[in-house]
Design a protein around this motif. Structure first.
Motif, PDB file in Angstrom:
ATOM      1  N   ASP A  51       0.852  -1.189   0.000  1.00  0.00           N
ATOM      2  CA  ASP A  51       0.000   0.000   0.000  1.00  0.00           C
ATOM      3  C   ASP A  51       0.891   1.244   0.000  1.00  0.00           C
ATOM      4  N   ILE A  52       0.423   2.308  -0.638  1.00  0.00           N
ATOM      5  CA  ILE A  52       1.222   3.539  -0.694  1.00  0.00           C
ATOM      6  C   ILE A  52       1.067   4.359   0.584  1.00  0.00           C
ATOM      7  N   MET A  53      -0.175   4.538   1.039  1.00  0.00           N
ATOM      8  CA  MET A  53      -0.444   5.366   2.216  1.00  0.00           C
ATOM      9  C   MET A  53      -0.346   4.505   3.468  1.00  0.00           C
ATOM     10  N   LEU A  54       0.712   4.711   4.253  1.00  0.00           N
ATOM     11  CA  LEU A  54       0.943   3.908   5.450  1.00  0.00           C
ATOM     12  C   LEU A  54       1.176   4.806   6.663  1.00  0.00           C
ATOM     13  N   PRO A  55       0.790   4.348   7.855  1.00  0.00           N
ATOM     14  CA  PRO A  55       1.154   5.094   9.061  1.00  0.00           C
ATOM     15  C   PRO A  55       2.672   5.171   9.192  1.00  0.00           C
ATOM     16  N   GLY A  56       3.199   6.383   9.283  1.00  0.00           N
ATOM     17  CA  GLY A  56       4.628   6.556   9.486  1.00  0.00           C
ATOM     18  C   GLY A  56       5.430   6.819   8.232  1.00  0.00           C
ATOM     19  N   GLY A  57       4.813   6.707   7.056  1.00  0.00           N
ATOM     20  CA  GLY A  57       5.577   6.958   5.838  1.00  0.00           C
ATOM     21  C   GLY A  57       4.853   6.500   4.588  1.00  0.00           C
ATOM     22  N   SER A  58       5.544   6.587   3.463  1.00  0.00           N
ATOM     23  CA  SER A  58       4.960   6.257   2.173  1.00  0.00           C
ATOM     24  C   SER A  58       5.526   4.952   1.632  1.00  0.00           C
ATOM     25  N   GLY A  59       4.661   4.164   1.000  1.00  0.00           N
ATOM     26  CA  GLY A  59       5.117   2.952   0.342  1.00  0.00           C
ATOM     27  C   GLY A  59       6.120   3.243  -0.760  1.00  0.00           C
ATOM     28  N   LEU A  60       6.051   4.437  -1.342  1.00  0.00           N
ATOM     29  CA  LEU A  60       7.011   4.810  -2.375  1.00  0.00           C
ATOM     30  C   LEU A  60       8.430   4.897  -1.801  1.00  0.00           C
ATOM     31  N   ASP A  61       8.557   5.306  -0.548  1.00  0.00           N
ATOM     32  CA  ASP A  61       9.873   5.345   0.084  1.00  0.00           C
ATOM     33  C   ASP A  61      10.405   3.937   0.345  1.00  0.00           C
ATOM     34  N   ILE A  62       9.502   3.003   0.586  1.00  0.00           N
ATOM     35  CA  ILE A  62       9.922   1.609   0.740  1.00  0.00           C
ATOM     36  C   ILE A  62      10.447   1.087  -0.588  1.00  0.00           C
ATOM     37  N   LEU A  63       9.775   1.438  -1.669  1.00  0.00           N
ATOM     38  CA  LEU A  63      10.262   1.068  -3.000  1.00  0.00           C
ATOM     39  C   LEU A  63      11.647   1.644  -3.264  1.00  0.00           C
ATOM     40  N   LYS A  64      11.851   2.892  -2.866  1.00  0.00           N
ATOM     41  CA  LYS A  64      13.157   3.531  -3.067  1.00  0.00           C
ATOM     42  C   LYS A  64      14.241   2.822  -2.260  1.00  0.00           C
ATOM     43  N   ALA A  65      13.900   2.379  -1.059  1.00  0.00           N
ATOM     44  CA  ALA A  65      14.871   1.676  -0.223  1.00  0.00           C
ATOM     45  C   ALA A  65      15.248   0.328  -0.843  1.00  0.00           C
ATOM     46  N   ILE A  66      14.262  -0.381  -1.394  1.00  0.00           N
ATOM     47  CA  ILE A  66      14.524  -1.655  -2.064  1.00  0.00           C
ATOM     48  C   ILE A  66      15.463  -1.443  -3.239  1.00  0.00           C
ATOM     49  N   ALA A  67      15.188  -0.388  -4.019  1.00  0.00           N
ATOM     50  CA  ALA A  67      16.028  -0.088  -5.184  1.00  0.00           C
ATOM     51  C   ALA A  67      17.438   0.318  -4.753  1.00  0.00           C
ATOM     52  N   ALA A  68      17.538   1.123  -3.689  1.00  0.00           N
ATOM     53  CA  ALA A  68      18.847   1.597  -3.234  1.00  0.00           C
ATOM     54  C   ALA A  68      19.724   0.451  -2.749  1.00  0.00           C
ATOM     55  N   GLU A  69      19.093  -0.562  -2.143  1.00  0.00           N
ATOM     56  CA  GLU A  69      19.844  -1.725  -1.645  1.00  0.00           C
ATOM     57  C   GLU A  69      20.051  -2.783  -2.720  1.00  0.00           C
ATOM     58  N   ASN A  70      19.505  -2.520  -3.917  1.00  0.00           N
ATOM     59  CA  ASN A  70      19.630  -3.466  -5.040  1.00  0.00           C
ATOM     60  C   ASN A  70      19.087  -4.846  -4.666  1.00  0.00           C
TER      61      ASN A  70
END
Length: 223
Positions: A51-70
Motif C-alpha cells: 500500500d502507498i499510504m501507510l502510518p509513518g511513511g509512504s510505500g514509495l519510500d519503501i520502494l526507493k529503499a529496495i532499489a537503493a539496496e539493489n
C-alpha cells in the motif's frame, strides 16, 4: 510461495491474507511503514503487496529503499489512490505492477501469479529441470510425465530449489522461505531434515534425475 502484505486497514489486510492462504501462499503481514521497511530489507518474498499510504511513511519510500539496496523484491502496489502520478512514480521506482482498490480477489491472484512467473520462472507456467516438471498453479509435480504426490511443505521446498538448481542454501534460509520469517528463531531446524528426507525418497522412487544433496554443517542444494 511467500508473500508480504503491507496494509494498514485491518479488514482489508485480514481478507487478503485469508484469501491468499486459501490459495496455498505463505503470507506475512505488516501494518505500518517501519514494520514493512524492516521486513523487506531483512527477508525475501516472491511478491510484496504494498500500500502507498501507510502510518509513518509512504510505500514509495519503501520502494526507493529496495532499489537503493539493489534487492530483488517483486512488488505489486495496492492503493486507493488513483493518481496517475503515483502509479507512474511507483512503476518507475521499481514496482512490477499496480492494482487500485477496490479490487476483485480473482484479479489480485492473477496479478500476483503473473509477477511471480515473470520474476521466478521467466514467464513460464511450469518449471522444467531434467525429467521433473513442477506447476505452481495446480501444485503438481511430475517425473517423466507421472504425477508424484507431495505434501504442501514438500512441494514448497522442492519449488524453491528447482528455481535455483546447484545453489547452496543454509537451513535458516529454507526455513524462512517455507515456514515464515521467524522460523530462523526456532530452537533447532530438524523439521527441515525430515521434509527433505521425504522429498529425496519420493524423487528416488519415481526415477527423478535430481537429488537434494546435504552439505554438512551448512544446508542443502539441488543437484
Amino acid at each position: 510461495m511467500k508473500v508480504l502484505v503491507v496494509e494498514d486497514e485491518v479488514d482489508i489486510l485480514n481478507s487478503v491474507k485469508e484469501f491468499l492462504e486459501s490459495e496455498q501462499f505463505l503470507v506475512e503481514t505488516a501494518r505500518d511503514f517501519d514494520e514493512a521497511m524492516d521486513k523487506v530489507l531483512l527477508y525475501r518474498y516472491d511478491c510484496v503487496l504494498l500500500d502507498i499510504m501507510l502510518p509513518g511513511g509512504s510505500g514509495l519510500d519503501i520502494l526507493k529503499a529496495i532499489a537503493a539496496e539493489n534487492i530483488k523484491q517483486p512488488v505489486l502496489i495496492l492503493s486507493a489512490k488513483d493518481s496517475v502520478d503515483d502509479k507512474v512514480m511507483g512503476l518507475e521506482i521499481g514496482a512490477d505492477d499496480y492494482l487500485a482498490k477496490p479490487f476483485h480477489f480473482s484479479e489480485l491472484l492473477a496479478r500476483v501469479k503473473s509477477i511471480i512467473r515473470r520474476n521466478n520462472q521467466n514467464g513460464d507456467k511450469s518449471i522444467h529441470y531434467k525429467n521433473v516438471c513442477l506447476n505452481p498453479d495446480n501444485r503438481e509435480v511430475q517425473v517423466s510425465g507421472q504425477t508424484v504426490p507431495l505434501s504442501r511443505k514438500e512441494f514448497d521446498i522442492l519449488y524453491y530449489f528447482l528455481l535455483r538448481p546447484n545453489k547452496l542454501f543454509e537451513k535458516t534460509v529454507i526455513a524462512e522461505t517455507v515456514w515464515g520469517d521467524h522460523a530462523d528463531q526456532a530452537d533447532n531446524l530438524d523439521f527441515i531434515y525430515s521434509q527433505i528426507k521425504n522429498i529425496r525418497k519420493k524423487m528416488k522412487d519415481s526415477g527423478a534425475e535430481i537429488d537434494l544433496q546435504a552439505v554438512y554443517g551448512i544446508g542443502y542444494k539441488l543437484v
